[in-house]
Design a protein around this motif. Structure first.
Motif, PDB file in Angstrom:
ATOM      1  N   GLU A 138       0.880  -1.384  -0.013  1.00  0.00           N
ATOM      2  CA  GLU A 138      -0.014   0.071  -0.119  1.00  0.00           C
ATOM      3  C   GLU A 138       0.614   1.329  -0.024  1.00  0.00           C
ATOM      4  O   GLU A 138       0.789   2.300  -0.779  1.00  0.00           O
ATOM      5  CB  GLU A 138      -0.942  -0.049   1.211  1.00  0.00           C
ATOM      6  CG  GLU A 138      -1.968  -0.885   1.265  1.00  0.00           C
ATOM      7  CD  GLU A 138      -1.686  -2.198   1.930  1.00  0.00           C
ATOM      8  OE1 GLU A 138      -0.533  -2.174   2.764  1.00  0.00           O
ATOM      9  OE2 GLU A 138      -2.385  -3.503   1.512  1.00  0.00           O
ATOM     10  N   LYS A 139       1.805   1.493   0.943  1.00  0.00           N
ATOM     11  CA  LYS A 139       2.827   2.462   0.807  1.00  0.00           C
ATOM     12  C   LYS A 139       3.519   2.716  -0.429  1.00  0.00           C
ATOM     13  O   LYS A 139       3.663   3.647  -0.899  1.00  0.00           O
ATOM     14  CB  LYS A 139       3.913   2.236   2.070  1.00  0.00           C
ATOM     15  CG  LYS A 139       2.981   2.217   3.558  1.00  0.00           C
ATOM     16  CD  LYS A 139       2.888   3.611   3.929  1.00  0.00           C
ATOM     17  CE  LYS A 139       2.416   3.781   5.228  1.00  0.00           C
ATOM     18  NZ  LYS A 139       2.004   5.372   5.535  1.00  0.00           N
ATOM     19  N   MET A 140       3.849   1.448  -1.100  1.00  0.00           N
ATOM     20  CA  MET A 140       4.476   1.491  -2.385  1.00  0.00           C
ATOM     21  C   MET A 140       3.759   2.205  -3.638  1.00  0.00           C
ATOM     22  O   MET A 140       3.812   3.020  -4.062  1.00  0.00           O
ATOM     23  CB  MET A 140       5.104   0.305  -2.690  1.00  0.00           C
ATOM     24  CG  MET A 140       5.985   0.091  -3.963  1.00  0.00           C
ATOM     25  SD  MET A 140       7.629   0.614  -3.405  1.00  0.00           S
ATOM     26  CE  MET A 140       8.340  -0.956  -3.771  1.00  0.00           C
ATOM     27  N   ASP A 141       2.326   1.717  -3.292  1.00  0.00           N
ATOM     28  CA  ASP A 141       1.447   2.312  -4.336  1.00  0.00           C
ATOM     29  C   ASP A 141       1.313   3.680  -4.241  1.00  0.00           C
ATOM     30  O   ASP A 141       1.177   4.441  -4.970  1.00  0.00           O
ATOM     31  CB  ASP A 141       0.213   1.483  -4.430  1.00  0.00           C
ATOM     32  CG  ASP A 141       0.335  -0.193  -4.971  1.00  0.00           C
ATOM     33  OD1 ASP A 141       1.263  -0.165  -5.614  1.00  0.00           O
ATOM     34  OD2 ASP A 141      -0.613  -0.738  -4.516  1.00  0.00           O
ATOM     35  N   GLU A 142       1.290   4.057  -2.860  1.00  0.00           N
ATOM     36  CA  GLU A 142       1.051   5.420  -2.580  1.00  0.00           C
ATOM     37  C   GLU A 142       2.021   6.384  -3.155  1.00  0.00           C
ATOM     38  O   GLU A 142       2.037   7.607  -3.454  1.00  0.00           O
ATOM     39  CB  GLU A 142       0.609   5.445  -1.196  1.00  0.00           C
ATOM     40  CG  GLU A 142       0.515   6.991  -0.446  1.00  0.00           C
ATOM     41  CD  GLU A 142       0.290   7.008   0.975  1.00  0.00           C
ATOM     42  OE1 GLU A 142       0.907   8.044   1.563  1.00  0.00           O
ATOM     43  OE2 GLU A 142      -0.257   5.973   1.655  1.00  0.00           O
ATOM     44  N   THR A 143       3.406   6.158  -2.654  1.00  0.00           N
ATOM     45  CA  THR A 143       4.366   6.510  -3.143  1.00  0.00           C
ATOM     46  C   THR A 143       4.647   6.732  -4.562  1.00  0.00           C
ATOM     47  O   THR A 143       4.926   7.813  -5.283  1.00  0.00           O
ATOM     48  CB  THR A 143       5.665   5.716  -2.766  1.00  0.00           C
ATOM     49  OG1 THR A 143       5.603   5.867  -1.297  1.00  0.00           O
ATOM     50  CG2 THR A 143       7.002   6.566  -2.985  1.00  0.00           C
ATOM     51  N   PHE A 144       4.419   5.545  -5.472  1.00  0.00           N
ATOM     52  CA  PHE A 144       4.203   5.569  -6.887  1.00  0.00           C
ATOM     53  C   PHE A 144       3.189   6.720  -7.329  1.00  0.00           C
ATOM     54  O   PHE A 144       3.451   7.264  -8.409  1.00  0.00           O
ATOM     55  CB  PHE A 144       4.054   4.265  -7.530  1.00  0.00           C
ATOM     56  CG  PHE A 144       5.119   3.542  -7.420  1.00  0.00           C
ATOM     57  CD1 PHE A 144       6.552   3.927  -7.347  1.00  0.00           C
ATOM     58  CD2 PHE A 144       5.220   2.096  -7.612  1.00  0.00           C
ATOM     59  CE1 PHE A 144       7.686   3.188  -7.018  1.00  0.00           C
ATOM     60  CE2 PHE A 144       6.120   1.354  -7.423  1.00  0.00           C
ATOM     61  CZ  PHE A 144       7.593   1.821  -7.071  1.00  0.00           C
ATOM     62  N   ASP A 145       1.850   6.616  -6.748  1.00  0.00           N
ATOM     63  CA  ASP A 145       0.814   7.742  -7.194  1.00  0.00           C
ATOM     64  C   ASP A 145       1.527   8.975  -7.045  1.00  0.00           C
ATOM     65  O   ASP A 145       1.222   9.844  -7.970  1.00  0.00           O
ATOM     66  CB  ASP A 145      -0.328   7.306  -6.579  1.00  0.00           C
ATOM     67  CG  ASP A 145      -1.067   6.106  -6.596  1.00  0.00           C
ATOM     68  OD1 ASP A 145      -0.824   5.539  -7.802  1.00  0.00           O
ATOM     69  OD2 ASP A 145      -2.080   5.632  -5.939  1.00  0.00           O
ATOM     70  N   ARG A 146       2.060   9.340  -5.749  1.00  0.00           N
ATOM     71  CA  ARG A 146       2.675  10.768  -5.677  1.00  0.00           C
ATOM     72  C   ARG A 146       3.719  10.930  -6.582  1.00  0.00           C
ATOM     73  O   ARG A 146       3.797  12.354  -7.158  1.00  0.00           O
ATOM     74  CB  ARG A 146       3.094  10.791  -4.136  1.00  0.00           C
ATOM     75  CG  ARG A 146       1.959  10.593  -3.091  1.00  0.00           C
ATOM     76  CD  ARG A 146       2.459  10.729  -1.777  1.00  0.00           C
ATOM     77  NE  ARG A 146       3.368  11.862  -1.460  1.00  0.00           N
ATOM     78  CZ  ARG A 146       4.265  11.849  -0.616  1.00  0.00           C
ATOM     79  NH1 ARG A 146       4.545  10.600   0.091  1.00  0.00           N
ATOM     80  NH2 ARG A 146       5.166  12.756  -0.368  1.00  0.00           N
TER      81      ARG A 146
END
Length: 177
Positions: A138-146
């Motif tokens: 989830e953190k990885m996806d959030e980082t990639f989205d940003r």
């Protein structure tokens, strides 16, 4: 209206000069009061101008500092989050300020020719190489989205593509993905 005229409109340039310090110190309550006060006298346009100049000035320091190229993407992500927190919170998602953020980030990211595109590609490579060892999915996806939000501002998307393909090929060859 006379009090507003004499205390706010006459001193509008002085009032907007204090914006930099409030933004640097994350004083959200004061920023909210400033937004409300200037809204009473139709001063959001002046606040918008000062806000965009602040973003450009601080952002060019982040993008232009050659010594901090390795941390450019993280610094830009943190700066963008700080700015978004102000626009979403105290300034009530005002479209004028949202568009100002877009304009300012597009200009500052493209102020240094092709370097941000290269650094974003390297950032993706570093995160994909380590996989989920550092962060949860989830953190990885959030980082990639940003990071994708920053990517949208880049004019040289072909430069990003070239660097990304090189890093992808290296990851696949070394089985690090």
């Amino acid at each position: 209206s006379a009090v507003e005229m004499q205390l706010i409109i006459v001193n509008l340039d002085i009032i907007c000069k204090g914006l930099d310090k409030m933004l640097d110190e994350n004083r959200h309550e004061d920023l909210g009061r400033l937004y409300t006060m200037l809204g009473r006298v139709d001063g959001h346009k002046d606040l918008h101008g000062s806000f965009v100049e602040f973003i450009k000035k601080r952002g060019k320091i982040l993008v232009g500092n050659v010594a901090k190229d390795k941390t450019m993407v993280e610094d830009l992500l943190e700066f963008k989050q700080t700015i978004d927190n102000v626009v979403i919170g105290p300034w009530q998602k005002n479209a004028l300020f949202i568009n100002g953020v877009r304009e300012a980030f597009a200009e500052l990211i493209n102020s240094r020719h092709n370097k941000p595109a290269e650094m974003i590609a390297q950032f993706f490579d570093a995160k994909l190489r380590t996989g989920y060892k550092e962060l949860s999915e989830e953190k990885m996806d959030e980082t990639f989205d940003r990071v994708i939000v920053l990517f949208r501002f880049i004019n040289g998307k072909d430069v990003f593509e070239a660097f990304y393909k090189t890093h992808l090929a290296r990851r696949l060859l070394l089985q690090k993905s």
